[in-house]
Design a protein around this motif. Structure first.
Motif, PDB file in Angstrom:
ATOM      1  N   SER A 313      -4.163  -9.382   0.445  1.00  7.67           N
ATOM      2  CA  SER A 313      -4.378  -8.048  -0.109  1.00  7.67           C
ATOM      3  C   SER A 313      -5.001  -6.838   0.598  1.00  7.67           C
ATOM      4  CB  SER A 313      -5.328  -8.426  -1.348  1.00  7.67           C
ATOM      5  OG  SER A 313      -6.763  -8.802  -0.930  1.00  7.67           O
ATOM      6  N   GLU A 316      -2.004  -3.023   4.093  1.00  4.46           N
ATOM      7  CA  GLU A 316      -1.583  -1.678   3.627  1.00  4.46           C
ATOM      8  C   GLU A 316       0.118  -1.708   3.455  1.00  4.46           C
ATOM      9  OE1 GLU A 316      -2.948   0.557   1.826  1.00  4.46           O
ATOM     10  OE2 GLU A 316      -5.206  -0.286   2.192  1.00  4.46           O
ATOM     11  N   THR A 317       0.884  -1.468   2.507  1.00  2.00           N
ATOM     12  CA  THR A 317       2.185  -1.291   2.413  1.00  2.00           C
ATOM     13  C   THR A 317       2.519  -0.109   1.701  1.00  2.00           C
ATOM     14  OG1 THR A 317       2.512  -2.965   0.810  1.00  2.00           O
ATOM     15  CG2 THR A 317       2.522  -3.891   2.975  1.00  2.00           C
ATOM     16  N   SER A 323       6.091  -5.054  -2.132  1.00  2.00           N
ATOM     17  CA  SER A 323       5.127  -6.011  -0.896  1.00  2.00           C
ATOM     18  C   SER A 323       5.857  -7.126  -0.394  1.00  2.00           C
ATOM     19  CB  SER A 323       4.123  -6.587  -1.687  1.00  2.00           C
ATOM     20  OG  SER A 323       3.274  -7.529  -1.027  1.00  2.00           O
ATOM     21  N   THR A 326       4.786 -11.066  -1.821  1.00  2.00           N
ATOM     22  CA  THR A 326       4.978 -11.526  -3.386  1.00  2.00           C
ATOM     23  C   THR A 326       6.384 -11.444  -3.581  1.00  2.00           C
ATOM     24  OG1 THR A 326       4.647  -9.797  -4.425  1.00  2.00           O
ATOM     25  CG2 THR A 326       2.642 -11.162  -3.537  1.00  2.00           C
ATOM     26  N   GLU A 330       4.583  -7.009  -6.155  1.00  2.00           N
ATOM     27  CA  GLU A 330       3.237  -6.320  -6.071  1.00  2.00           C
ATOM     28  C   GLU A 330       2.435  -6.762  -5.093  1.00  2.00           C
ATOM     29  OE1 GLU A 330       2.892  -4.182  -8.676  1.00  2.00           O
ATOM     30  OE2 GLU A 330       4.897  -4.491  -9.320  1.00  2.00           O
ATOM     31  N   ARG A 331       1.384  -5.903  -4.892  1.00  2.00           N
ATOM     32  CA  ARG A 331       0.421  -6.377  -3.820  1.00  2.00           C
ATOM     33  C   ARG A 331      -0.407  -7.320  -4.033  1.00  2.00           C
ATOM     34  NH1 ARG A 331      -3.115  -1.566  -0.914  1.00  2.00           N
ATOM     35  NH2 ARG A 331      -4.403  -2.892   0.420  1.00  2.00           N
ATOM     36  N   HIS A 470      13.249  -7.682   3.745  1.00  2.00           N
ATOM     37  CA  HIS A 470      12.214  -6.639   3.732  1.00  2.00           C
ATOM     38  C   HIS A 470      12.190  -5.947   4.877  1.00  2.00           C
ATOM     39  CE1 HIS A 470       8.252  -4.703   3.506  1.00  2.00           C
ATOM     40  NE2 HIS A 470       8.207  -4.639   2.297  1.00  2.00           N
TER      41      HIS A 470
END
Length: 560
Positions: A313, A316-317, A323, A326, A330-331, A470
């Motif tokens: 968590s 930083e993205t 993210s 997931t 979501e972070r 990603h």
């Protein structure tokens, strides 16, 4: 083709001029004299009358059994109903007169019974001799995969399925079952080995294959599995942080993060990754042995397949990107379980990873590599016959993809079936129970007895596929300042000026972006899924609608 299988892997039985006729994969037809199921089985296995079957795909494996396809006319010819009364279990009652006659003649059925894909066998000379049937009027060909292929003329159906058998493997059931069968046929778990002590050949386990049943690690198992239900006996009571959740990404960028420059664009274009999950299997090492538990602060090792419990968590993205950790994009909000490729990608992004716990497999191999090779080659072969070859430049590729579905409909169906074999075969690795009257939450279910029931391997594949995608989005953002508006599994949508997706793939210097998306037919490359106006996209995004899913709707205007 070996002479003992000179008539091909399969025959489609239909009625021609009132007589039962076998249509072969090479276009020939031969009469079939059988009037009963037992006579049909005997005919199919009698090499003096017809030579059906196919050679083994690995030296340690077995030859492929003959496949006999019964069209509606053939089903009626053998005294079987054209529609199954039992639409829940899709099985013919064991007391049906055709089955009673079959068993009385010494033939047997597997425990699955007589459904759309029955296997008939008889033990002779210490060996089990089998034929595989499938009944088209009983829905043996899934419509979502094969379309209306079950209604094809017998000759066309024989040609299409014969090509599938030649390029992939003789079908054994649904595409999921066939995909799983291909895995084990290419990597047989055992081989014949001479034993000095016994003075004969014995069955020996083959290293780097799935030759032993292993329990999943607790985070890898679905909620209803006994290793989970023992601690969380109520369905849905396991905390999300205790479950490995490696799935494809489904994400929509918040509307307030869409820039003025993006809103000023004229269109959106969607890129779709070709056979994305299959592409993730390339060179992927997966566990072949049991999971070993490291309960306290293990060092992360990217070479060990498995599941790692850690907190990502803090990483930083950019909020304009999903993210990578997931499936929701979501972070993460705290510690959770992640498969090795996800953690390795976090390291690649510069994260300081400190696992708190792990379940890893020290015995591993690129188990799926021959499976990947076979399905990739099959897909490329069919697409090439449809005019989409690997040597096309970008413009020609876009043009070929825009019209390939107007080509030979049998080949178009075949391409879809090969892709579905890959996707469904991967899904079969984590087959869940039919939650109904026949299953009690927390009890084992039949799939757990398969060597290939391996949810950890499925998690590795999906983790790899998501992080592969990603990485390309990240490179496109870093090098060209382009960010996705929405992602749906293997489809990503960007704002763009004009209809063509080509500008998305190029950097400011007009050259392809290193590590970005590339057009092409190969698994892992992308195709143009479609384009729409920016107004269409913004209206849906304002309501939180995933336009990467909607742009696939056939009712929408697509521009190649």
């Amino acid at each position: 083709m070996p002479p003992e299988y000179a008539d091909g892997p399969l025959a489609v039985l239909g009625i021609t001029d009132g007589a039962l006729t076998a249509h072969l994969a090479d276009g020939r037809t031969v009469p079939c004299p059988a009037k009963t199921l037992q006579a049909l089985a005997a005919w199919a296995l009698d090499k003096r009358k017809i030579r059906l079957g196919a050679a083994k795909v690995h030296d340690n494996g077995f030859d492929q059994d003959p496949l006999i396809i019964l069209t509606e006319g053939a089903v009626a010819h053998f005294g079987l109903p054209t529609n199954l009364a039992d639409q829940e279990d899709l099985r013919l009652p064991a007391d049906h007169k055709a089955l009673k006659s079959l068993t009385k003649a010494g033939w047997e059925l597997t425990k699955a019974g007589f459904g759309p894909w029955p296997r008939i066998f008889k033990r002779l000379d210490g060996k089990r001799h089998c034929i595989q049937l499938f009944l088209t009027p009983w829905g043996a060909l899934e419509s979502r995969v094969w379309g209306p292929a079950g209604e094809l003329p017998a000759g066309d159906l024989a040609r299409m399925l014969g090509t599938y058998a030649r390029l992939v493997i003789t079908p054994r059931g649904t595409v999921a079952v066939t995909g799983e069968e291909l895995m084990t046929s290419l990597r047989p778990p055992t081989k014949a080995e001479w034993s000095q002590d016994e003075g004969k050949y014995v069955s020996a386990k083959v290293p780097h294959t799935l030759h032993t049943l292993v329990d999943p690690a607790p985070p890898e198992a679905p909620d209803e599995h006994p290793v989970v239900a023992a601690d969380y006996p109520e369905e849905g009571s396991r905390p999300a942080s205790e479950a490995l959740d490696e799935e494809a990404c489904i994400w929509v960028r918040p509307a307030d993060l869409i820039t003025d420059a993006e809103r000023a664009c004229t269109h959106v274009a969607a890129l779709d990754v070709q056979v994305a999950f299959l592409a993730a299997c390339r060179r992927l090492h997966v566990g072949t042995g049991p999971a070993i538990h490291y309960p306290r602060n293990p060092d992360f090792d990217p070479d060990l397949p498995g599941s790692w419990y850690l907190d990502l968590s803090h990483v930083e993205t950019d909020p304009r990107l999903p993210s990578p950790f997931t499936s929701s994009g979501e972070r993460p909000d705290g510690p959770g379980w992640y498969a090795t490729p996800t953690v390795a990608y976090a390291v690649e992004l510069g994260a300081d990873v400190r696992p708190l716990e792990a379940w890893v497999r020290e015995t591993h191999s690129p188990y799926l590599q021959p499976w990947y090779d076979t399905l990739r080659d099959a897909y490329l072969t069919v697409m090439a016959e449809l005019g989409v070859t690997q040597d096309l430049d970008d413009e020609d590729f876009l043009a070929a993809m825009a019209v390939y579905k107007d080509g030979d409909p049998l080949l178009v169906t075949l391409a879809n079936a090969i892709k579905a074999t890959a996707k469904s075969g991967i899904g079969k690795l984590r087959q869940r129970p039919n939650m109904g009257v026949d299953h009690v939450f927390g009890d084992p279910w039949p799939a757990l007895k398969r060597l290939t029931w391996r949810p950890d391997i499925r998690a590795m594949i999906l983790s790899k596929a998501r992080t592969n995608m990603h990485r390309k989005m990240h490179n496109l953002a870093t090098m060209a300042g382009r960010y996705p508006l929405a992602v749906n599994n293997d489809c990503v949508v960007y704002a763009i000026d004009g209809l063509s997706p080509l500008p998305l793939l190029l950097g400011p210097d007009g050259e392809p972006i290193r590590g970005g998306f590339r057009l092409g037919v190969n698994p892992g490359s992308v195709k143009h899924q479609g384009s729409q106006t920016i107004g269409w996209a913004l209206d849906l995004l304002a309501d939180g609608v995933n336009i990467a899913n909607e742009i696939k709707d056939a009712s929408l205007v697509r521009v190649a």
